[in-house]
Write a protein that holds these residues in place. Sequence first.
Motif, mmCIF file in Angstrom:
data_model
loop_
_atom_site.group_PDB
_atom_site.id
_atom_site.type_symbol
_atom_site.label_atom_id
_atom_site.label_comp_id
_atom_site.label_asym_id
_atom_site.label_seq_id
_atom_site.Cartn_x
_atom_site.Cartn_y
_atom_site.Cartn_z
ATOM 1 N N ASP A 263 -9.585 20.667 -91.633
ATOM 2 C CA ASP A 263 -10.576 20.621 -90.562
ATOM 3 C C ASP A 263 -11.980 20.767 -91.128
ATOM 4 O O ASP A 263 -12.914 20.085 -90.702
ATOM 5 N N ARG A 266 -13.052 17.578 -92.461
ATOM 6 C CA ARG A 266 -13.422 16.645 -91.397
ATOM 7 C C ARG A 266 -14.823 16.947 -90.871
ATOM 8 O O ARG A 266 -15.593 16.036 -90.560
ATOM 9 N N SER A 315 -15.059 12.159 -79.615
ATOM 10 C CA SER A 315 -13.982 13.135 -79.781
ATOM 11 C C SER A 315 -12.848 12.747 -78.847
ATOM 12 O O SER A 315 -12.939 12.915 -77.630
ATOM 13 N N ARG A 317 -8.785 13.000 -77.887
ATOM 14 C CA ARG A 317 -7.623 13.872 -78.081
ATOM 15 C C ARG A 317 -6.481 13.476 -77.149
ATOM 16 O O ARG A 317 -6.689 12.963 -76.060
ATOM 17 N N THR A 329 -4.220 17.759 -78.155
ATOM 18 C CA THR A 329 -4.058 17.777 -79.614
ATOM 19 C C THR A 329 -4.666 16.508 -80.199
ATOM 20 O O THR A 329 -4.917 15.534 -79.495
ATOM 21 N N ASN A 330 -4.887 16.531 -81.507
ATOM 22 C CA ASN A 330 -5.419 15.355 -82.189
ATOM 23 C C ASN A 330 -4.349 14.281 -82.306
ATOM 24 O O ASN A 330 -3.152 14.582 -82.479
ATOM 25 N N TYR A 331 -4.760 13.021 -82.227
ATOM 26 C CA TYR A 331 -3.849 11.906 -82.480
ATOM 27 C C TYR A 331 -3.570 11.811 -83.979
ATOM 28 O O TYR A 331 -4.480 11.946 -84.795
ATOM 29 N N GLY A 354 -11.101 13.699 -83.869
ATOM 30 C CA GLY A 354 -10.286 14.529 -82.982
ATOM 31 C C GLY A 354 -11.131 15.688 -82.465
ATOM 32 O O GLY A 354 -12.185 15.486 -81.863
ATOM 33 N N TRP A 355 -10.638 16.880 -82.704
ATOM 34 C CA TRP A 355 -11.389 18.078 -82.316
ATOM 35 C C TRP A 355 -12.802 18.011 -82.911
ATOM 36 O O TRP A 355 -13.006 17.560 -84.034
#
Length: 487
Positions: A263, A266, A315, A317, A329-331, A354-355
């Motif tokens: 994370d 990212r 973003s 999700r 949740t993230n893909y 994502g997040w």
Amino acid sequence: MKKAELVFIPSLGIGHLVSMVEIAKLLVDRDHRLYITVLIMKQSFDPKVAAYTESLNLNASSCAEHIQFIDLPEYVLNQETNPMIFLSLYIESQKPHVKEAVTNLKQSRSGSNSLQLAGFVIDLFCATMVDVANEFGVPTYVFFTASAGFLSLVLHLQTLRDEHNQDTSELFKDSDDKLVVPSFVNPLPARAIMLSKDGASLILDCARRWKETKGIIVNTFMELESYAILSISNAKNTPPVYPVGPILNLKSDDSHVGSSGSDDQRIDDIMKWLDSQPPLSVVFLCFGSMGSLDDNQVREIAQALDRGGFRFLWSLRRPPPKGKIALPTNYENLEEVLPEGFLDRTAGIGKVIGWAPQVAILSHPAIGGFVSHCGWNSILESLWFGVPIAAWPLYAEQQLNAFEMVKELNLAVEIMLDSRRDFMIDNQINVASKDVENGIRQLMESDNLIRKRVKEMTERSRMALMDGGSSHFSLGQLIDDVIDNMP
């Protein structure tokens, strides 16, 4: 010197906890007579809560010795019930644990003649904790994480129900009616009150208990919501209101705890990408920690971004399983939900993530607009950083927030306001790509009047917290009341 200890009781959810910790920091930093114990309710579906409190305990600060955290035992409830009913039952189940924790706290302080239990500060959903405070013979204050506009509306509806015997459930039907309410200059569309009959009953029951408290602390500021704040102050049988905001967690390393090393990488990638973009050129699309969209809506947004040629940071999700209380949740593979070739066609100007580290992103000079679900924390953050919003509410009181920002305060543009959803359940209404595109285009106009008004509110939000500012003064009044009303 007499020292006062306050017990803070946040509701479930990282957003409620973070705001409460930030007001705790403000209080102990302002007056060294104050000590605060935060009682943490946990649930397995929100692991960030544990990571957040752990990070606070590890990161020493000037107020560390004045704030401590105690974890309450987790109580297992069926997570497939109505979210509002689940929340109500869970908070009720925690009352014996709160009583035990405070009893132990008092016993541990028995050797100290100067430190005295001064009161409870409870989240707006934890209204029944007034009963526990009463058992200890101390006053209770409510910490209201939503807007003054929403607070005034709920108090008004509770008065209609309990004091005038009006069936307020009629207001929650799918109608085109407009209501005159004390908190707004403009008539409020009935559709903006996103309460089911069950949800309305629960929140209005909470409002009845708020009126038993010594005061309501609101995360807002007079310059933003003066009309709503004054309407509450002029209402009968309402405790004093303390607008002390904007209360924000502006340290990006704290606001998104629970992230792994991947994370962190990212986040670095996101910030480097933003560094390469021109100032005010990127629209940021983010729908909050609980917000997600179905596949059809995702494709409509993608078409709008593709056709409009906007620079964007999105973003995106995955929605949680239907019928379960869980977070998005993230893909693992974005191509499974996005139109074919979209990522390739927009690679030069767009980035899908994502997040999102929202505070860090909104503070970046490349961000020129924010497509938001209009959660109250997100609104306050956008105003703080001077980023105009395109309103797209999804759940809870967000439709009311969007109405206030677009129609009442003229501080946001509209993508979609006309919807009907339960308070905590996302019954999604899809928005066509052309409407998304038009909203973003209006948002990103450089000479947009909204942009100028937001910049002016940015200055007012910061001045409110300064010595002599409206929120600084209100916080001082709150501290005086706490000290003066110590048992």
